[in-house]
Structures are given as structure tokens and as C-alpha cells.
Design a protein around this motif. Structure first.
Motif, mmCIF file in Angstrom:
data_model
loop_
_atom_site.group_PDB
_atom_site.id
_atom_site.type_symbol
_atom_site.label_atom_id
_atom_site.label_comp_id
_atom_site.label_asym_id
_atom_site.label_seq_id
_atom_site.Cartn_x
_atom_site.Cartn_y
_atom_site.Cartn_z
ATOM 1 N N GLY A 12 0.793 -1.221 0.000
ATOM 2 C CA GLY A 12 0.000 0.000 0.000
ATOM 3 C C GLY A 12 0.829 1.277 0.000
ATOM 4 O O GLY A 12 0.293 2.351 -0.213
ATOM 5 N N PHE A 13 2.139 1.162 0.231
ATOM 6 C CA PHE A 13 2.990 2.360 0.194
ATOM 7 C C PHE A 13 3.520 2.567 -1.213
ATOM 8 O O PHE A 13 3.971 1.622 -1.858
ATOM 9 C CB PHE A 13 4.151 2.241 1.181
ATOM 10 N N ARG A 14 3.437 3.789 -1.683
ATOM 11 C CA ARG A 14 3.854 4.114 -3.045
ATOM 12 C C ARG A 14 4.616 5.437 -3.056
ATOM 13 O O ARG A 14 4.422 6.267 -2.177
ATOM 14 C CB ARG A 14 2.630 4.258 -3.964
ATOM 15 N N PHE A 15 5.427 5.613 -4.090
ATOM 16 C CA PHE A 15 6.131 6.882 -4.270
ATOM 17 C C PHE A 15 5.219 7.823 -5.042
ATOM 18 O O PHE A 15 5.043 7.677 -6.250
ATOM 19 C CB PHE A 15 7.432 6.635 -5.034
ATOM 20 N N HIS A 16 4.570 8.728 -4.338
ATOM 21 C CA HIS A 16 3.660 9.710 -4.936
ATOM 22 C C HIS A 16 4.078 11.087 -4.452
ATOM 23 O O HIS A 16 3.408 11.700 -3.617
ATOM 24 C CB HIS A 16 2.212 9.436 -4.505
ATOM 25 N N PRO A 17 5.225 11.569 -4.933
ATOM 26 C CA PRO A 17 5.733 12.837 -4.405
ATOM 27 C C PRO A 17 4.932 14.037 -4.913
ATOM 28 O O PRO A 17 4.384 14.009 -6.017
ATOM 29 C CB PRO A 17 7.154 12.892 -4.962
ATOM 30 N N THR A 18 4.892 15.084 -4.112
ATOM 31 C CA THR A 18 4.340 16.353 -4.574
ATOM 32 C C THR A 18 5.417 17.056 -5.416
ATOM 33 O O THR A 18 6.606 16.723 -5.342
ATOM 34 C CB THR A 18 3.975 17.264 -3.394
ATOM 35 N N GLU A 33 8.077 18.372 -3.114
ATOM 36 C CA GLU A 33 9.037 17.356 -2.648
ATOM 37 C C GLU A 33 10.051 17.026 -3.743
ATOM 38 O O GLU A 33 11.253 16.872 -3.482
ATOM 39 C CB GLU A 33 8.302 16.077 -2.228
ATOM 40 N N HIS A 89 13.349 18.387 -2.182
ATOM 41 C CA HIS A 89 14.109 17.284 -1.604
ATOM 42 C C HIS A 89 15.009 16.608 -2.635
ATOM 43 O O HIS A 89 16.192 16.404 -2.405
ATOM 44 C CB HIS A 89 13.206 16.242 -0.955
ATOM 45 N N TYR A 90 14.450 16.259 -3.780
ATOM 46 C CA TYR A 90 15.235 15.443 -4.711
ATOM 47 C C TYR A 90 16.115 16.274 -5.638
ATOM 48 O O TYR A 90 17.307 16.037 -5.745
ATOM 49 C CB TYR A 90 14.307 14.487 -5.478
ATOM 50 N N ILE A 133 18.780 6.311 0.558
ATOM 51 C CA ILE A 133 18.122 5.214 -0.137
ATOM 52 C C ILE A 133 17.911 5.658 -1.583
ATOM 53 O O ILE A 133 17.318 6.698 -1.809
ATOM 54 C CB ILE A 133 16.751 4.919 0.509
ATOM 55 N N VAL A 182 16.161 6.228 -4.857
ATOM 56 C CA VAL A 182 14.748 6.217 -5.236
ATOM 57 C C VAL A 182 14.620 6.603 -6.704
ATOM 58 O O VAL A 182 13.743 6.123 -7.404
ATOM 59 C CB VAL A 182 13.971 7.210 -4.333
ATOM 60 N N LEU A 216 11.626 2.355 -9.030
ATOM 61 C CA LEU A 216 10.249 2.010 -8.670
ATOM 62 C C LEU A 216 9.301 2.861 -9.494
ATOM 63 O O LEU A 216 9.705 3.788 -10.180
ATOM 64 C CB LEU A 216 10.012 2.196 -7.166
ATOM 65 N N GLY A 234 8.056 11.809 -0.148
ATOM 66 C CA GLY A 234 7.357 11.405 -1.367
ATOM 67 C C GLY A 234 6.665 10.056 -1.262
ATOM 68 O O GLY A 234 5.871 9.707 -2.135
ATOM 69 N N ARG A 279 3.936 7.607 0.311
ATOM 70 C CA ARG A 279 2.642 7.757 0.974
ATOM 71 C C ARG A 279 1.915 6.425 0.990
ATOM 72 O O ARG A 279 2.174 5.561 0.163
ATOM 73 C CB ARG A 279 1.779 8.763 0.209
ATOM 74 N N PRO A 329 -3.081 2.703 -0.620
ATOM 75 C CA PRO A 329 -3.360 1.299 -0.942
ATOM 76 C C PRO A 329 -4.480 1.153 -1.969
ATOM 77 O O PRO A 329 -5.382 1.996 -2.025
ATOM 78 C CB PRO A 329 -3.815 0.731 0.405
ATOM 79 N N GLU A 337 -5.384 -4.401 -1.906
ATOM 80 C CA GLU A 337 -4.395 -4.451 -0.820
ATOM 81 C C GLU A 337 -5.062 -4.298 0.543
ATOM 82 O O GLU A 337 -4.708 -4.982 1.509
ATOM 83 C CB GLU A 337 -3.337 -3.354 -1.006
#
Lengths: 161, 161
Positions: free
Chosen positions: A18-24, A27, A31-32, A44, A46, A66, B18, B20, B23, B27
Motif C-alpha cells: 500500500g505504500f507508493r512513491f507519490h511525491p508532490t 518534494e 528534496h530530490y 536510499i 529512489v 520504482l 514522497g 505515501r 493502498p 491491498e
């Protein structure tokens, strides 16, 4: 990258389902991208670093760490002419063409400062000005002028969907 | 829970910016609800267990482990009458009322089996049948009949938004 069960796997961490990379957008820029231009290391990995203009869009998902339907890359920006600012958008068997207007990315913090610019591009097969439009879309993020932590950055991440 | 920088924090893991909890219905049903009814333990707590009918919806976000605009809970189901199946939907200062039709949740695996049911509910302030409709929506998931790993389950997670 996905394991055989469809659960995203990141080197060194395995996330619960259920965890996914959905950045704003904020972010991605703060951040990146900003950290990347500062040559900061990420604990890590990404976002894959590659020259995405060497590939066709359908070859890129397999190179991402990912992503499901959207994939993220840091890619160097190539210039069309050695002394000009105009970017070279030619790719393996086609080219990326800007669509719509560039959109500012603002920070949500108190200042609401403009921190970046987001540009949408569509992939065309063939050579400009002909080319056949496809449904591949890239969102390119760059740091806003004046907020770059170093003045000679030429990298930016692209979000491809 | 959020740290002061706005980065979601899960006990024992700190996710990079990033990431979140987004799910899919599958899931939620197969990983979280089914495992919960089997009394399986989760290595990392992601979904708070509480009786959500004891609270008003605006008091619930602060009780969730994580979430931004949507929060997830395991909640026992209360019956309106001791011998009936009809659920009691009364909450602290109002009640939850079903809206639309229940939707099946199917597995994306080969069989496409129906594994759960998703029901949408809206919160009304006051007492039925009057009450004033609010914009709070809950999605209730339950296991489909016949797929329950144990026959006496009375728990289900709700997604609130």
C-alpha cells in the motif's frame, strides 16, 4: 522494480503493501532535485540517474527503481547548440515536444516562494517537424532561476507517464 | 502522525519524502483486513484499531498512524439489535448513512474472485431521520461472504476522507 508479488521493492527497504512513491511537486524540487544539484547523497536510492534522451519512453520504465504508471529519473540536459541555452529534445527514435505552458512550482511553506518550473512534453516518433504524436508524456522539473544552490547545475529529474 | 517537517513517520521506519500510504482496494482487503481477521500481527503498525462510532469524523485524523486527507482504521462493527445483522451507524454527535450502491472488490490475480465489498457512507450531524449532511465520507470494506478465513469476524477497516 517490482517483486513477483507486485509489492514495490527498494534496495535496503521493503515497504509494507500500500505504500507508493507519490511525491508532490514541492518534494521533487526541494528534496530530490535541489539535493541532487548540491551533490548530496541519498540514503536510499529512489530516482535513477540516466540520460533519458538516449532512450525511447517505452524502454525507460524497466530502468526505474520504482514506479507504477509513472517513473522518475534524474537526467542531464543536452544543449542543441554549444553556446545556446536551447535544449536538445531529440531522443532515440523520436523527439520530445513541449505542450501547454510552463507552470511554476511554489513552496507550501510560509514564503510561497517560487522554487521550480514544471514543463510538460509529449513524445513524437520520427523526426521534427513531422513525427507521429504518442501518448507518452514527460513532466520536466527544473530549479527556478536564482534558487539554485550551485550556479552550474545542468541536471533535472523528469517524471514520465 | 507527522514529524515537524511534514514527512510521514511510521513507528520503526522513517520513509523518504514522497512515499505515501495509497493502498488499492485489493491491498486493503487481502493484506490488511484478511490478515487482521486471522489475528495475524503486522510487523509495522499502519492502521489504528479503534471503535470509530465513538467519535466524530473530525476527531479521527489525529488518531490515525498516518494519512493526509484520508485516514485508515480497523473498527468493530456494532449491531443495532442484539439478534439482527443490521449495523448500528450512530456516532458521537451524528450518524453515518450509506450512499450509492455497495461495490464489489475483486482480486487482480488470475481468478478475479470477489474478495470484498466496499460501501460508501456520509456523516450527518444530529439524529436520524433529520440530521444535517456533512462532507465527511467513509469507505467501509468488509470481506466477501465465504472468503472469510474465520467465521466470526466483526472487524473491518474504514477509509475516511
Amino acid at each position: 522494480m517490482a517483486s513477483s508479488s507486485g509489492v514495490p521493492v527498494i534496495p535496503q527497504i521493503e515497504l509494507p503493501p500500500g505504500f507508493r512513491f507519490h511525491p508532490t511537486d514541492e518534494e521533487l524540487v526541494l528534496h530530490y532535485l535541489w539535493r541532487k544539484t548540491e551533490s548530496a547523497t541519498f540514503s536510499i536510492p529512489v530516482i535513477t540517474e540516466l540520460d533519458l534522451y538516449k532512450y525511447d519512453p517505452w524502454d525507460l520504465p524497466g530502468k526505474a527503481i520504482l514506479g507504477e504508471g509513472e517513473w522518475y529519473f534524474f537526467s542531464p540536459r543536452d544543449r542543441k547548440y554549444p553556446n545556446g541555452a536551447r535544449p536538445n529534445r531529440a531522443a532515440a527514435s523520436g523527439f520530445w515536444k513541449a505542450t501547454g505552458t510552463d507552470r511554476p512550482v511554489h513552496t507550501s511553506r510560509g514564503t510561497l516562494q517560487k522554487i521550480g518550473v514544471k514543463k510538460a512534453l509529449v513524445f513524437y516518433k520520427g523526426r521534427a517537424p513531422k513525427g507521429v504524436k504518442t501518448t507518452w508524456v514527460m513532466h520536466e522539473y527544473r530549479l527556478a532561476d536564482g534558487i539554485s544552490p550551485s550556479s552550474n547545475t545542468t541536471r533535472k529529474p523528469g517524471s514520465l507517464r
